[in-house]
Design an enzyme around this catalytic site. Structure first.
Site, PDB file in Angstrom:
ATOM      1  N   ARG A   1       0.872  -1.172   0.000  1.00  0.00           N
ATOM      2  CA  ARG A   1       0.000   0.000   0.000  1.00  0.00           C
ATOM      3  C   ARG A   1       0.909   1.222   0.000  1.00  0.00           C
ATOM      4  O   ARG A   1       2.136   1.101   0.071  1.00  0.00           O
ATOM      5  CB  ARG A   1      -0.999   0.024   1.167  1.00  0.00           C
ATOM      6  CG  ARG A   1      -0.671  -0.763   2.385  1.00  0.00           C
ATOM      7  CD  ARG A   1       0.528  -0.267   3.103  1.00  0.00           C
ATOM      8  NE  ARG A   1       0.395   1.142   3.441  1.00  0.00           N
ATOM      9  CZ  ARG A   1       1.398   1.936   3.741  1.00  0.00           C
ATOM     10  NH1 ARG A   1       2.649   1.487   3.737  1.00  0.00           N
ATOM     11  NH2 ARG A   1       1.217   3.213   4.042  1.00  0.00           N
ATOM     12  N   GLY A   2       0.298   2.401  -0.053  1.00  0.00           N
ATOM     13  CA  GLY A   2       1.090   3.621  -0.199  1.00  0.00           C
ATOM     14  C   GLY A   2       1.122   3.958  -1.680  1.00  0.00           C
ATOM     15  O   GLY A   2       1.440   3.100  -2.509  1.00  0.00           O
ATOM     16  N   ALA A   3       0.781   5.204  -2.007  1.00  0.00           N
ATOM     17  CA  ALA A   3       0.570   5.560  -3.407  1.00  0.00           C
ATOM     18  C   ALA A   3       1.743   5.185  -4.318  1.00  0.00           C
ATOM     19  O   ALA A   3       1.543   4.510  -5.338  1.00  0.00           O
ATOM     20  CB  ALA A   3       0.237   7.053  -3.512  1.00  0.00           C
TER      21      ALA A   3
ATOM     22  N   ARG B   1      -7.652  -0.135  -6.364  1.00  0.00           N
ATOM     23  CA  ARG B   1      -7.764   0.949  -5.384  1.00  0.00           C
ATOM     24  C   ARG B   1      -8.137   2.219  -6.141  1.00  0.00           C
ATOM     25  O   ARG B   1      -7.512   2.537  -7.155  1.00  0.00           O
ATOM     26  CB  ARG B   1      -6.424   1.194  -4.646  1.00  0.00           C
ATOM     27  CG  ARG B   1      -5.834   0.026  -3.874  1.00  0.00           C
ATOM     28  CD  ARG B   1      -6.518  -0.302  -2.551  1.00  0.00           C
ATOM     29  NE  ARG B   1      -6.689   0.795  -1.626  1.00  0.00           N
ATOM     30  CZ  ARG B   1      -5.772   1.204  -0.726  1.00  0.00           C
ATOM     31  NH1 ARG B   1      -4.597   0.610  -0.663  1.00  0.00           N
ATOM     32  NH2 ARG B   1      -6.036   2.197   0.110  1.00  0.00           N
TER      33      ARG B   1
ATOM     34  N   GLN C   1      -1.739   1.808  10.367  1.00  0.00           N
ATOM     35  CA  GLN C   1      -0.446   1.781   9.670  1.00  0.00           C
ATOM     36  C   GLN C   1       0.626   2.587  10.398  1.00  0.00           C
ATOM     37  O   GLN C   1       1.816   2.309  10.244  1.00  0.00           O
ATOM     38  CB  GLN C   1      -0.585   2.336   8.244  1.00  0.00           C
ATOM     39  CG  GLN C   1      -1.506   1.522   7.348  1.00  0.00           C
ATOM     40  CD  GLN C   1      -2.915   2.098   7.308  1.00  0.00           C
ATOM     41  OE1 GLN C   1      -3.380   2.686   8.286  1.00  0.00           O
ATOM     42  NE2 GLN C   1      -3.596   1.928   6.211  1.00  0.00           N
TER      43      GLN C   1
ATOM     44  N   ASP D   1      -1.853  10.706  -1.439  1.00  0.00           N
ATOM     45  CA  ASP D   1      -2.313   9.700  -2.393  1.00  0.00           C
ATOM     46  C   ASP D   1      -2.694  10.324  -3.727  1.00  0.00           C
ATOM     47  O   ASP D   1      -2.651   9.682  -4.771  1.00  0.00           O
ATOM     48  CB  ASP D   1      -3.484   8.909  -1.811  1.00  0.00           C
ATOM     49  CG  ASP D   1      -2.988   8.002  -0.701  1.00  0.00           C
ATOM     50  OD1 ASP D   1      -2.819   8.497   0.430  1.00  0.00           O
ATOM     51  OD2 ASP D   1      -2.709   6.822  -0.989  1.00  0.00           O
TER      52      ASP D   1
ATOM     53  N   ASN E   1      -5.200  12.283   1.281  1.00  0.00           N
ATOM     54  CA  ASN E   1      -4.272  11.430   2.020  1.00  0.00           C
ATOM     55  C   ASN E   1      -5.102  10.657   3.045  1.00  0.00           C
ATOM     56  O   ASN E   1      -6.314  10.867   3.187  1.00  0.00           O
ATOM     57  CB  ASN E   1      -3.175  12.280   2.684  1.00  0.00           C
ATOM     58  CG  ASN E   1      -2.030  11.441   3.222  1.00  0.00           C
ATOM     59  OD1 ASN E   1      -1.521  10.553   2.530  1.00  0.00           O
ATOM     60  ND2 ASN E   1      -1.627  11.683   4.453  1.00  0.00           N
ATOM     61  N   LYS E   2      -4.461   9.765   3.739  1.00  0.00           N
ATOM     62  CA  LYS E   2      -5.135   8.895   4.721  1.00  0.00           C
ATOM     63  C   LYS E   2      -6.126   9.668   5.587  1.00  0.00           C
ATOM     64  O   LYS E   2      -5.846  10.778   6.028  1.00  0.00           O
ATOM     65  CB  LYS E   2      -4.061   8.270   5.604  1.00  0.00           C
ATOM     66  CG  LYS E   2      -4.562   7.331   6.670  1.00  0.00           C
ATOM     67  CD  LYS E   2      -5.324   6.162   6.108  1.00  0.00           C
ATOM     68  CE  LYS E   2      -4.545   5.535   4.986  1.00  0.00           C
ATOM     69  NZ  LYS E   2      -5.292   4.579   4.180  1.00  0.00           N
TER      70      LYS E   2
END
Lengths: 348, 348
Positions: free
Chosen positions: B53-55, B90, B201, B242, B252-253
């Protein structure tokens, strides 16, 4: 309020045995276990480990604790010991000191032999008055909610934080009391419940309460609050308080402050509901003067016994934060609705 | 970056077998398990269930996924199928589409027999460039951190959210890259790591990374961020992204937005670190145009398999939120430091 349809208080006085029953909140939402408290020791432990929590309920429980203390030792020393032991259980909620002071003021002048009964009666009065105050503040809060216009079609969307329901008080709750009254009055309401890490009182306690009363609600992570406010999905926030300064600064569960900032950024009213006993008239600067309880690191590093971070990770666990008065739209109290600048009128 | 002292990338190309190894992030922080991906199916699954995960890492992984796709079926139909399957994993991170488009642009004009090798090489280039970009943005970010004056004696206090470290990229990370560079440069830094519910996370991944690199850090509940900012315990916030719009709005998150509001309320700089590939030049209004992924309710109602709310509780789980450009102090990119109004200069 109701559990499985039967009415309960979060602390119930058993007059015949002079003991109290509490609902052990550390076991909710999955286990409903009533626990008898009949000693100073057990009462102090129940407050410390948060079998009971919430500022008004801590106050009421401590009042009974002082009864147990003088019942065990009615001397001046016994009274002082019990007072100090109970006062040390939790530092932030002012209702603890308020209730202890109130009982002590009544029993200190009495002969030791008369103290226990007087303490019991005063503790019962504190409980009963808490119920009445929360009912009344709920009615005032209802009037406020009835004036709100939902931003979107559908129910009035309310957001709360932590648990300021009947489990945080003797009955009715503070932040949830207006919501219970609105539901009883037939209003269409929906509640966003934020989980409230680290201890998860929103998920465990507020969801439990709302489910038992049949009020529609949705659980969110604490992180989701700003997004919902930004998207116009919240018509008002209502929270409780652990201590309010004379100027209207509000200590409440950690995370309250960020919700207040986000509500303010989107013009959403931010209400704080509490009995007047939650106001600490001796202080005016909440950020400087309200002691913030630091709790165990393990509450942050673990959840339900599971280690969420690498072994050995250090954590910081401030249990409360302070929301400045400027972010509070209205205080909902048993004596009516006031703005922060009008708060001083309640001081008599 | 290092695990147990040995240097790794979060995705490692095995050139001899034309497969990749990923560190399965769903098992961290307690289990370090490298997993081989060698099919389109396995790659799409790894992105969907967030083994990676993570852009930026999603982008790099998807590029290898497209290689696996054309290796399995090199026809136009095979390519289109693989592209669509990967794009659907995603919705929010724009790097996914960016990487897929880049590989497709290279291989589409080629004869089917030449597509697989070209895709593999392009995917490797994307990985290598990501490492270089993140290293470079870390150097730019270091210059920014070196200019900050700590508000209190002791280390420079940085706050991050979620994981935007090397585990969110191929190496170095975005938000954490300046911190790694600062640590290597001998600066005294301390990082506040917010847990990042619902998936945690911050607790699981960022604490893991910082521990392995030997950087002092403290875990907090997401709720604690506002309090620490209010008390002057944070000198700067650094987060990843993201998707960033052409005007500087940042997806973002979930929870990033409330941190940005709180940082702004206390005059604390709020930095967003990302490679230029995270900018979506096709949109300008982040709140209107960035799709917000809705994830499973069970991520909110459960933690590590434990039910934190009453059985049957409904939840809402927005995975991201949008921070408006006005709350961003500086973007840290591989092409340098820019303010939101200067962002368009990177578009060439």
């Amino acid at each position: 309020m109701k559990i499985s349809g039967r009415w309960h208080r979060a602390i119930e006085a058993q007059h015949s045995e002079r003991c109290v029953s509490i609902l052990d909140q550390t076991l909710l939402p999955h286990t409903v276990d009533w626990r008898t408290l009949n000693s100073l020791e057990a009462t102090a432990e129940a407050i410390s480990v948060m079998r009971v929590r919430g500022a008004p309920l801590i106050g009421a429980t401590a009042a009974f604790g002082l009864y147990f203390g003088v019942n065990e030792s009615a001397s001046d020393e016994g009274l002082a010991l019990a007072y100090d032991k109970l006062l040390a259980t939790r530092p932030t909620a002012v209702n603890l000191r308020w209730a202890l002071d109130r009982v002590r003021r009544v029993i200190q002048p009495l002969a030791p032999s008369e103290r226990a009964l007087a303490a019991w009666e005063e503790a019962c009065r504190i409980s009963d008055e808490d119920v009445a105050a929360n009912k009344q503040l709920g009615e005032h809060g209802l009037a406020l909610l009835q004036q709100l216009k939902p931003r979107s079609p559908g129910p009035l969307q309310l957001m709360t934080h932590c648990n300021a329901g009947w489990l945080a008080t003797v009955d009715w709750g503070t932040a949830l009391s207006p919501i219970y009254h609105a539901h009883e009055a037939g209003m269409d309401v929906h509640v966003w419940v934020s989980e409230t890490r680290p201890r998860g009182q929103g998920a465990a306690l507020t969801c439990f309460e709302l489910k038992e009363q049949g009020i529609p609600h949705t659980l969110i992570s604490d992180n989701n609050a700003g997004h919902l406010l930004q998207r116009g999905l919240v018509d008002a926030c209502i929270v409780g308080a652990d201590r309010v300064t004379s100027t209207g600064d509000v200590a409440n569960k950690i995370g309250t402050y960020m919700k207040a900032l986000a509500a303010s950024a989107h013009g959403v009213p931010f209400y704080v509901a509490m009995p007047v006993s939650t106001i600490d008239w001796t202080i005016s600067d909440g950020i400087r003067d309200i002691p913030i309880e630091q709790r165990a690191e393990s509450e942050v590093t673990h959840l339900a016994g599971v280690d969420i971070a690498p072994v050995g990770t250090r954590a910081r666990n401030d249990a409360f934060d302070v929301t400045p008065a400027s972010l509070v739209t209205t205080f909902i109290t048993e004596r009516g609705l006031v703005t922060p600048t009008e708060l001083h009128r309640l001081h008599f």
